[in-house]
Design an enzyme around this catalytic site. Sequence first.
Site, PDB file in Angstrom:
ATOM      1  N   LYS A 256     107.354  71.336  57.818  1.00 13.68           N
ATOM      2  CA  LYS A 256     108.336  71.011  58.851  1.00 13.68           C
ATOM      3  C   LYS A 256     107.731  71.091  60.258  1.00 13.68           C
ATOM      4  O   LYS A 256     108.202  70.437  61.179  1.00 13.68           O
ATOM      5  CB  LYS A 256     109.530  71.961  58.783  1.00 13.68           C
ATOM      6  CG  LYS A 256     110.231  72.060  57.442  1.00 13.68           C
ATOM      7  CD  LYS A 256     110.904  70.773  57.045  1.00 13.68           C
ATOM      8  CE  LYS A 256     111.918  70.944  55.909  1.00 13.68           C
ATOM      9  NZ  LYS A 256     111.347  71.335  54.611  1.00 13.68           N
TER      10      LYS A 256
HETATM   11  C1  LIG Z   1     111.677  70.970  53.340  1.00 15.45           C
HETATM   12  C2  LIG Z   1     110.729  71.294  52.270  1.00 15.45           C
HETATM   13  C3  LIG Z   1     110.588  70.473  51.149  1.00 15.45           C
HETATM   14  C4  LIG Z   1     111.446  69.245  50.946  1.00 15.45           C
HETATM   15  O1  LIG Z   1     111.136  68.240  51.882  1.00 15.45           O
HETATM   16  P1  LIG Z   1     112.147  67.037  52.128  1.00 15.45           P
HETATM   17  O2  LIG Z   1     111.563  66.260  53.245  1.00 15.45           O
HETATM   18  O3  LIG Z   1     113.452  67.671  52.489  1.00 15.45           O
HETATM   19  O4  LIG Z   1     112.222  66.279  50.854  1.00 15.45           O
HETATM   20  C5  LIG Z   1     109.634  70.798  50.211  1.00 15.45           C
HETATM   21  N1  LIG Z   1     108.861  71.904  50.344  1.00 15.45           N
HETATM   22  C6  LIG Z   1     108.985  72.721  51.405  1.00 15.45           C
HETATM   23  C7  LIG Z   1     108.129  73.936  51.474  1.00 15.45           C
HETATM   24  C8  LIG Z   1     109.903  72.445  52.412  1.00 15.45           C
HETATM   25  O5  LIG Z   1     110.003  73.261  53.459  1.00 15.45           O
END
Ligand SMILES: *Cc1c(COP(=O)(O)O)cnc(C)c1O
Length: 497
Positions: A111
């Site tokens: 993120k």
């Molecule tokens: C947010 C997240 C995901 C999922 O990603 P999306 O873009 O919502 O599909 C997978 N793994 C981790 C560690 C995340 O923080």
Amino acid sequence: MNYKSTRGGELQNSTFATLHGLANGGGLYIPEKLPEVKLTYDELKNLSYQELSEKIIKLFFTEFSDEEIKNAVNNAYNNTTFTDENIVPVHKLNEKVSFGELFHGRTLAFKDLALSLFPYLLLLSKEKQKENKKILILAATSGDTGKAALEGFKDIDRINIVVFYPKNGVSPMQEEQMRKQLGNNVEIVAINGNFDDAQSAIKVIFSSEEFKKYANDHNVMFSSANSINIGRLFPQIIYYVSTYVNLVKAGTIKPNEEFNVVVPTGNFGNILAGFIAKKLGIPIKKFISASNKNKVLADFFQTGIYNKNRDFYATNSPSMDILLSSNFERYLYYALNENSERVNELITNLLSGGELSVNEEELKNIQNEFYGEFSNDDETVNAIKSVYENYHYLMDPHTAVAYSVYEKLDNSNLDKNTHTIIMSTAHPFKFPTPIAKALGIDETKNPYTILDEISETTGVKFPEKLTEVRNSEIRFSNVIDKADIQDFVKKYIKDLK
Ligand SMILES: *Cc1c(COP(=O)(O)O)cnc(C)c1O
């Protein structure tokens, strides 16, 4: 560039779409027409991550000047925000598989790639839209978005941020990271409910005229930090481009040679960004959407039916504990040949009856490019264990779901002679319990003690960012009922100075 809603309707420019997040009527903004470019290795190979970012961001945010974009990306991606100079290094496991490590940012999850840049895009958009109101960011998080958004927005003038997370639905380290967040403009709230409850409550607030008026009367406007926002989504294209360049540079693939990607998926933002990277010319052959036991997407890619009427499970990969995946609507739009009417029809079915289905021909087209599979908690722990034992490489549980899914698939759904990149979405130290299980360490101890032992056993360094968290005080202890989210927001707005 102009943006329209997945469900049809009027056009808006990129700064309007970034500032407002969700389109009127609840649809998601998508480019009126995707940029007509075909990126080639030769034009990319000598560019730094920052230069790649400028190139990609310019395509989607045409209202910003070159100078503005350059400043934004240099503030977002540098040696204070990322600990690896490549920003997203590639780790080659063997001839068949590499990991795209997306977890070297401030909060140790992928993120950070989007949320380090997004605040700059939002502030620029606010300025271009001549918007003087205070901005209130509301974010629902399954663990990682919250912390990354809080870090991105802390102490920014005239912006406040409130993050809602499921009380028993995040890892102890994710909760620690959020409850100890610094900044004078942040608020963190645990809810008795799951991620979908938090996300729906926020969606209701965003699309309620009454709420908008209430905020407006207090000189406040709402914005989102979830991946429904184009300012969150499109920066994620950059790391697919960078990963391609790095794979070629490492000699793992040749220029123009196709590779597969497996993505641990929840809200579908990460994998969707990869899909758009492909549309810009990055040679990705097949996308695998990897789920945990909340396998609504894996079922869709196998059967053509998306049915969210099912039990919700709290798993050991909590950031993917999602049943209503926001960005899936954007994918549908492209999968259904950009037919807004058909999207509208299917989404209406989903929102009213909890289920949508595509027809046989649509499913066949979808499966040419996408497929889905899932792994449960035990399989996830086993994957962590076996990759550690065989390669001395430590995966976090989300990455392990993706690895386990890769191992399950055979050539009928994924060509294993094509090199596959597994998107590695978090640092393993964010999830002490499943790692301890995999390594045979007592998982009942204090999470920091567990991490010390993991570090000792594996030689993986205790991340500095978690040491900072370890040494800070808890600042937030709100717990509310999911039904009280809206009242909480109203009161927060009333009390804003
Ligand atoms: C947010 C997240 C995901 C999922 O990603 P999306 O873009 O919502 O599909 C997978 N793994 C981790 C560690 C995340 O923080």
